[in-house]
Each structure stands twice: as structure tokens, then as C-alpha cells.
Enzyme design. Structure first.
Site, mmCIF file in Angstrom:
data_model
loop_
_atom_site.group_PDB
_atom_site.id
_atom_site.type_symbol
_atom_site.label_atom_id
_atom_site.label_comp_id
_atom_site.label_asym_id
_atom_site.label_seq_id
_atom_site.Cartn_x
_atom_site.Cartn_y
_atom_site.Cartn_z
ATOM 1 N N GLN A 198 0.858 -1.183 0.000
ATOM 2 C CA GLN A 198 0.000 0.000 0.000
ATOM 3 C C GLN A 198 0.896 1.236 0.000
ATOM 4 O OE1 GLN A 198 -3.793 -0.723 0.258
ATOM 5 N NE2 GLN A 198 -2.574 -2.358 -0.676
ATOM 6 N N ALA A 239 -11.478 2.633 4.744
ATOM 7 C CA ALA A 239 -10.555 1.777 3.999
ATOM 8 C C ALA A 239 -9.725 2.579 2.996
ATOM 9 C CB ALA A 239 -11.341 0.673 3.293
ATOM 10 N N HIS A 240 -8.831 1.855 2.315
ATOM 11 C CA HIS A 240 -7.887 2.521 1.415
ATOM 12 C C HIS A 240 -8.589 3.191 0.231
ATOM 13 C CE1 HIS A 240 -7.155 -1.632 -0.753
ATOM 14 N NE2 HIS A 240 -8.413 -1.259 -0.799
ATOM 15 N N ASN A 241 -8.013 4.326 -0.166
ATOM 16 C CA ASN A 241 -8.434 5.105 -1.340
ATOM 17 C C ASN A 241 -9.767 5.817 -1.177
ATOM 18 O OD1 ASN A 241 -6.164 3.842 -2.590
ATOM 19 N ND2 ASN A 241 -7.478 2.137 -3.194
#
Length: 347
Positions: A198, A239-241
Site C-alpha cells: 500500500q 478503507a484505502h483510497n
């Protein structure tokens, strides 16, 4: 503190205020109407609590001008009593701390720490970290390599900011929250999971509040972004993004799956769940336990699972209460229909 000083302060922060009564009253603390004492300042923002105004012992009350005639207590007339109350509470309860670095802190020589900042007990500051003016980095907190903490931001205690994250000015991060943890990114090949590094960041704007044990994951490639003036309650997972638009409010136990784009001034009540790779229009409101499974193109209020416009959901809830009777009625009609069919066949 003299009431006249409080009045002057409210004017300084841009609040129009009119005093009705004695400006020489001493005010020591804020309080609710019921619990207030003579040296307290309280507020009324809801007509349902007018009965409390009638019996309060508060020395001063912040009220809307339309309620002025309901009390003989010294009052400050303001358009938004709750907001004024918040500012007065900040004035009477300042968060003071010393400047310097505690002897137990571990600070890399390459870090840039403002002279006015406080680095507390057992804090770890990594390489090339920047800590701005008047920051407070509380006990047990960790700020890893290449991260930036903007001025007047407070990491209360045991806060973790992973590498290469940016936190803006005047932020407030409560104990246990983690900024920049690994996103949940894995590729599956023949039944085996393979981790995807990541490499994005977490970028948080100014005046953002993050509650106890909240988690904001770093982006897989692009950054995870929290725009300015957002409030994020305890135990929230982002969460990511994901991107959260300006001025949004997120209550406890809300979860966002990856790569969702949330507009400005959105509100998510407790335990709402938001699917990944969707977008949500500005000024959208989601009731508690809503399941947002698809893109929301229009502003409005949504409820239920899957989330639908609240008026439609309310109608469905009313209908659902009668499902048992409807089922019995259908069963009865089916029986009558079968009897009629048999009779016609016999004729």
C-alpha cells in the site's frame, strides 16, 4: 471570568451577541440548565426544554432572541446558542500544555520539531517528521518517517501516525486511533493470498476530529483523503483510497469499503455500512444501520438495507407491520378461490 469579557470574546470570533442583564457577573464554567449554578453559563437551543429555562439556577443563559421574554435571568441573545456555547466552553476550558520534549521521548535527529510543540512521555518520532507550532503529541504516540503534523494539532495519547502521512492544522486525534495503517489489499492466485504493498498516503485536512480507536487506512496507490472540517467518531473504519468530502460527519461504528468517494457535508449515523467503489452526492444523510450498496446521485435522506430514500423506507416499514395479516388474508383468498374453482369445475 467577567461576563463582559465573554461577550467581547464572542464578538471577536464573529458571533453577533446582545447582552440582556448584568455584565459584571462572574462566570467560572459551562453547564446544562438543570445542573447549573449561579456561577455557570448555560444555553437553550430547543423549545422542548423551555421548562428547564424556567427553573434554572444558571447565572447566564445563551438563548435565541425569540426566547428572550421567557426568562428574567441574565442572557446573551445569539442566533445559534449551541455554537456560542461551544465557543464559550473552549474559552473557559483551554487545553494548556508546556513546550519541549520529554526525556523519555525518542526523536530522530532529522525531525523538525517546532519550539512551541510538546512531545510527551514515551513518544516516538521518526525520520524527517515535521511537527508544527503549538502541537501536542501525547504519551505513547508514534509518528513515523516523513509524516507531517500541522500546527495546533493534538494527538491525545497512544495515537499512531504511520509513515508519509499528512495531518493538517488544528486537528484532534483521540487515543488509540491509527492513521495510515495498511489497506486491505491482496491478490489471490490459486487459492493463496498475496499482499499488495500500500504505497499511497493518508492526507487529512484542517480541523478534523478523529475519535477513539478509529482507523484510516493508507491508499493502495492513490491517497486516502479526509477533507477539512470533518468529524469522525470512535470505532470508525475508513478503507484505502476513500475520500471524505468537506464538512462531513461520521458516527461510531460506520465502515467504508475501499475507493468510495463521499461528497461534501454528508452525514452517516451509527453502524452505517458503505460499499466500495461507489460515489455519494453532497449533503446526503444516512440513518443508523443503513446499507449503502450503490452510488447515490441525489442529495437527500436515506435509510434501510439496501439504502433507499427515507420516505419510501418509512412507507415500507408501515406496510411490513401488516405483513402477517396480509399473508393470512392471501391464504384465505386462495382458499376461497380454490373452493370457487372446484365449484365451477363440478358444475
Amino acid at each position: 471570568m467577567k461576563l463582559k469579557n465573554i461577550v467581547n470574546y464572542l464578538k471577536e470570533v464573529g458571533i453577533d451577541v446582545e447582552l440582556k442583564g448584568d455584565d459584571s457577573i462572574n462566570v467560572d464554567q459551562v453547564s446544562g440548565l438543570v445542573e447549573a449554578q449561579q456561577n455557570h453559563i448555560s444555553f437553550l437551543s430547543d423549545s422542548k426544554r423551555i421548562h428547564e429555562l424556567e427553573t434554572t439556577s444558571a447565572g447566564v443563559v445563551l438563548i435565541h432572541p425569540k426566547f428572550e421574554s421567557l426568562t428574567t435571568t441574565t442572557c446573551l441573545l445569539v442566533e445559534n446558542p449551541y455554537f456560542a456555547f461551544a465557543k464559550v466552553s473552549q474559552l473557559l476550558n483551554p487545553e494548556n500544555f508546556p513546550a519541549g520534549i520529554h526525556a523519555s521521548a525518542v526523536v530522530d535527529d532529522s525531525a523538525k520539531i517546532a519550539e512551541s510543540a510538546w512531545i510527551g512521555e514515551n513518544v516516538v518520532i521518526g525520520k524527517r517528521v515535521t511537527i508544527g507550532d503549538n502541537c501536542y503529541i501525547g504519551p505513547g504516540s508514534v509518528v513515523l518517517d516523513d509524516s507531517v503534523i500541522g500546527q495546533k494539532t493534538r494527538l491525545v495519547a497512544n495515537v499512531t501516525v504511520m509513515h508519509n502521512c499528512i495531518i493538517g492544522e488544528e486537528g484532534y486525534l483521540d487515543p488509540g486511533c491509527v492513521i495510515g495503517g495498511q489497506g486491505f489489499g491482496f491478490a489471490n492466485e490459486q487459492g493463496e493470498w498475496h499482499k499488495i504493498p500500500q504505497i499511497g498516503r493518508v492526507v487529512i485536512g484542517d480541523r478534523v476530529f478523529v475519535g477513539v480507536n478509529a482507523n484510516i487506512h493508507r491508499g493502495a496507490i492513490n491517497d486516502t483523503v479526509i477533507e477539512s472540517n470533518c468529524i469522525i467518531d470512535s470505532l470508525v473504519h475508513i478503507a484505502h483510497n476513500v475520500s471524505i468530502g468537506y464538512g462531513s460527519a461520521i458516527a461510531s461504528q460506520v465502515g467504508f469499503a475501499g475507493s468510495t468517494a463521499v461528497g461534501k457535508y454528508c452525514v452517516f449515523a451509527g453502524q452505517a455500512g458503505i460499499n466500495g467503489h461507489i460515489s455519494i452526492a453532497d449533503k446526503s444523510y444516512f440513518a443508523a444501520k443503513s446499507g449503502v450498496t450503490h452510488t447515490i446521485k441525489e442529495s437527500g435522506s436515506y435509510s434501510g438495507f439496501p439504502a433507499i430514500p427515507t420516505p419510501e423506507w418509512q412507507k415500507n416499514m408501515v406496510r411490513s407491520k401488516g405483513l402477517n395479516k396480509m399473508a393470512q388474508k392471501i391464504k384465505h383468498l386462495e382458499k376461497e378461490l380454490q373452493e370457487l374453482k372446484s365449484k365451477l369445475e363440478n358444475d
